[in-house]
Write an enzyme that holds these catalytic residues in place. Structure first.
Site, short mmCIF file in Angstrom:
data_model
loop_
_atom_site.label_atom_id
_atom_site.label_comp_id
_atom_site.label_asym_id
_atom_site.label_seq_id
_atom_site.Cartn_x
_atom_site.Cartn_y
_atom_site.Cartn_z
N ASP A 97 0.83 -1.21 0.00
CA ASP A 97 0.00 0.00 0.00
C ASP A 97 0.86 1.27 0.00
OD1 ASP A 97 -2.39 1.36 -0.06
OD2 ASP A 97 -2.76 1.23 2.10
N GLY A 98 0.29 2.34 -0.55
CA GLY A 98 0.95 3.65 -0.48
C GLY A 98 1.58 4.12 -1.79
N GLU A 127 1.17 -13.23 12.49
CA GLU A 127 1.74 -12.05 13.13
C GLU A 127 1.60 -10.88 12.15
OE1 GLU A 127 2.73 -12.02 16.24
OE2 GLU A 127 2.34 -14.18 16.37
N HIS A 187 2.55 3.32 -8.92
CA HIS A 187 2.35 1.90 -9.23
C HIS A 187 3.54 1.35 -10.03
CE1 HIS A 187 -1.53 2.22 -7.52
NE2 HIS A 187 -2.09 2.89 -8.51
N THR A 190 -10.81 -6.88 -5.02
CA THR A 190 -12.12 -6.85 -5.70
C THR A 190 -12.77 -5.47 -5.53
OG1 THR A 190 -12.97 -7.95 -3.71
CG2 THR A 190 -12.68 -9.32 -5.65
N ARG A 198 -11.90 2.46 -8.46
CA ARG A 198 -10.99 3.56 -8.79
C ARG A 198 -11.26 4.10 -10.20
NH1 ARG A 198 -5.30 2.44 -5.76
NH2 ARG A 198 -6.23 1.78 -3.80
N ARG A 238 -5.01 -1.82 8.69
CA ARG A 238 -6.23 -2.60 8.46
C ARG A 238 -5.92 -3.69 7.44
NH1 ARG A 238 -7.74 2.63 6.67
NH2 ARG A 238 -7.27 2.94 4.46
N LEU A 288 10.99 -20.41 -4.52
CA LEU A 288 9.93 -19.55 -3.98
C LEU A 288 8.67 -19.57 -4.86
CD1 LEU A 288 9.19 -17.04 -2.02
CD2 LEU A 288 9.92 -15.64 -3.95
N ARG A 330 0.17 7.69 -2.69
CA ARG A 330 0.70 8.78 -1.84
C ARG A 330 2.18 9.03 -2.11
NH1 ARG A 330 -1.35 6.16 3.43
NH2 ARG A 330 -1.85 4.52 1.93
N TRP A 331 2.91 7.98 -2.41
CA TRP A 331 4.34 8.13 -2.75
C TRP A 331 4.48 9.05 -3.96
CZ3 TRP A 331 7.18 7.22 -7.15
CH2 TRP A 331 8.57 7.16 -7.01
C1 IPE Z 1 -5.48 -2.78 -0.30
O1 IPE Z 1 -5.14 -1.45 -0.47
C2 IPE Z 1 -5.46 -3.51 -1.61
C3 IPE Z 1 -4.14 -3.68 -2.23
C4 IPE Z 1 -3.00 -3.36 -1.70
C5 IPE Z 1 -4.14 -4.30 -3.51
P1 IPE Z 1 -6.24 -0.30 -0.65
O2 IPE Z 1 -5.50 0.96 -0.78
O3 IPE Z 1 -7.15 -0.68 -1.77
O4 IPE Z 1 -7.05 -0.42 0.72
P2 IPE Z 1 -7.91 0.66 1.49
O5 IPE Z 1 -8.89 1.22 0.51
O6 IPE Z 1 -6.97 1.70 1.99
O7 IPE Z 1 -8.55 -0.10 2.61
C1 IPE Z 2 -1.47 0.22 -3.37
O1 IPE Z 2 -1.27 1.58 -3.42
C2 IPE Z 2 -1.71 -0.39 -4.72
C3 IPE Z 2 -3.09 -0.81 -4.97
C4 IPE Z 2 -4.07 -0.79 -4.11
C5 IPE Z 2 -3.41 -1.27 -6.29
P1 IPE Z 2 -2.48 2.61 -3.44
O2 IPE Z 2 -2.83 2.90 -4.84
O3 IPE Z 2 -3.61 2.12 -2.61
O4 IPE Z 2 -1.81 3.87 -2.78
P2 IPE Z 2 -2.46 4.88 -1.75
O5 IPE Z 2 -2.95 4.04 -0.59
O6 IPE Z 2 -3.60 5.55 -2.45
O7 IPE Z 2 -1.37 5.80 -1.36
MG MG Z 3 -4.09 2.35 -0.65
#
Ligand code: IPE
Ligand code: IPE
Ligand code: MG
Length: 266
Positions: A35-36, A226, A52, A81, A86, A213, A146, A39-40
């Site tokens: 995740d992130g 964990e 991405h 899912t 988006r 979460r 792996l 925002r990065w």
């Molecule tokens: C969870 O990240 C799904 C993936 C990393 C693929 P999201 O960015 O979609 O989750 P929420 O919306 O913050 O819960």
């Molecule tokens: C995780 O990064 C990748 C996917 C959920 C596909 P995000 O796209 O959710 O990035 P943030 O959480 O919006 O920063």
């Molecule tokens: Mg996210």
């Protein structure tokens, strides 16, 4: 050990209390909520999709390192899912990523003896994504190292319902009894059912970006996992960060509901 992570135009200090040790157990199955990325990119005034793209490089780095450390299964949450909600351009970009990823990385995965697997509702992916996924799985199917397992169009609530539906159909066909459903038979019907039984449940789940979460990831399988949360955005996550997460795992006391030392209990 201190790590400096760029976040919101300033650096944050992330402290790791524990040192990684090759002598202590390494989790056999690590699952990561990557995740992130958005925002990065936004912090750099770049479009979200640039995050991405950069995140794909982290996948390569972390796969190689996990393989080197002897991890047996690395499950990466790539698209949920719920991510169809988006904007179209972002979804289209995310559906093209596996094509680019596998085109450039499968030769290296072959060299590293890595086997690619993809779990999720693949039938709803665009044709070019499905084809890239099938090709990567086919080309690496005999590899014995792996298992790089992508969760793509994956959602755990849907997974559980699909498992119940399949079990019900099976029971009806065989005129079976409801008592035949046990935790073990149920787990066979989940999307992790293709893995050997001792590798299905991750010992360690990592989520990057500071969110704490689960977002519909492996709900059944993480009953005793964990959990490790880090503020690093996925594109900033690296080999050292993976070792910090494993170090934290190595210092956990996993009790599974029992007491640590029976002699100590009164
Ligand atoms: C969870 O990240 C799904 C993936 C990393 C693929 P999201 O960015 O979609 O989750 P929420 O919306 O913050 O819960
Ligand atoms: C995780 O990064 C990748 C996917 C959920 C596909 P995000 O796209 O959710 O990035 P943030 O959480 O919006 O920063
Ligand atoms: Mg996210």
């Amino acid at each position: 050990m201190l790590r400096f992570l760029p976040q919101k135009n300033k650096y944050i200090v992330e402290e790791s209390e524990f040192s990684f040790s090759k002598e202590l157990p390494i989790p056999k199955h690590i699952a990561i909520i990557m995740d992130g990325n958005g925002r990065w990119a936004q912090n750099r005034r770049l479009p979200r999709v640039a995050g991405h793209k950069e995140g794909m490089e982290t996948v390569k780095k972390i796969t190689k390192h996990a393989s080197k450390l002897g991890v047996k299964v690395l499950t990466l949450y790539a698209f949920s899912t719920e991510n169809w909600k988006r904007p179209n351009e972002e979804v289209n970009f995310l559906m093209q990523l596996p094509v680019d990823f596998f085109d450039t990385f499968v030769p290296e995965l072959k060299k590293e003896n890595v086997r690619v697997e993809v779990m999720g509702y693949k039938e709803f992916l665009p044709k070019h994504t499905q084809e890239a996924v099938e090709r990567a799985m086919e080309e690496t199917k005999n590899n014995t190292g792996l298992i790089l397992n992508f969760a793509l169009n994956y959602g755990s609530r849907a997974e559980i319902i699909t498992a119940i539906q399949s079990l019900y159909t099976q029971l009806q066909a065989n005129q079976g009894n409801i008592n035949e459903i046990t935790e073990d038979t149920f787990a066979d019907y989940l999307m992790t059912g293709f893995l050997p039984t001792d590798l299905r449940d991750p010992e360690l789940v990592i989520r990057t970006s500071g969110e704490e979460r689960i977002s519909n990831f492996l709900l059944w399988q993480i009953a005793y996992s964990e959990l490790f949360f880090t503020r690093a955005f996925w594109p900033d996550f690296d080999e050292q960060a993976l070792e910090n997460a494993i170090a934290s795992y190595q210092n956990r006391d996993r009790r599974f509901g029992a007491v640590k030392n029976e002699e100590e209990s009164v």
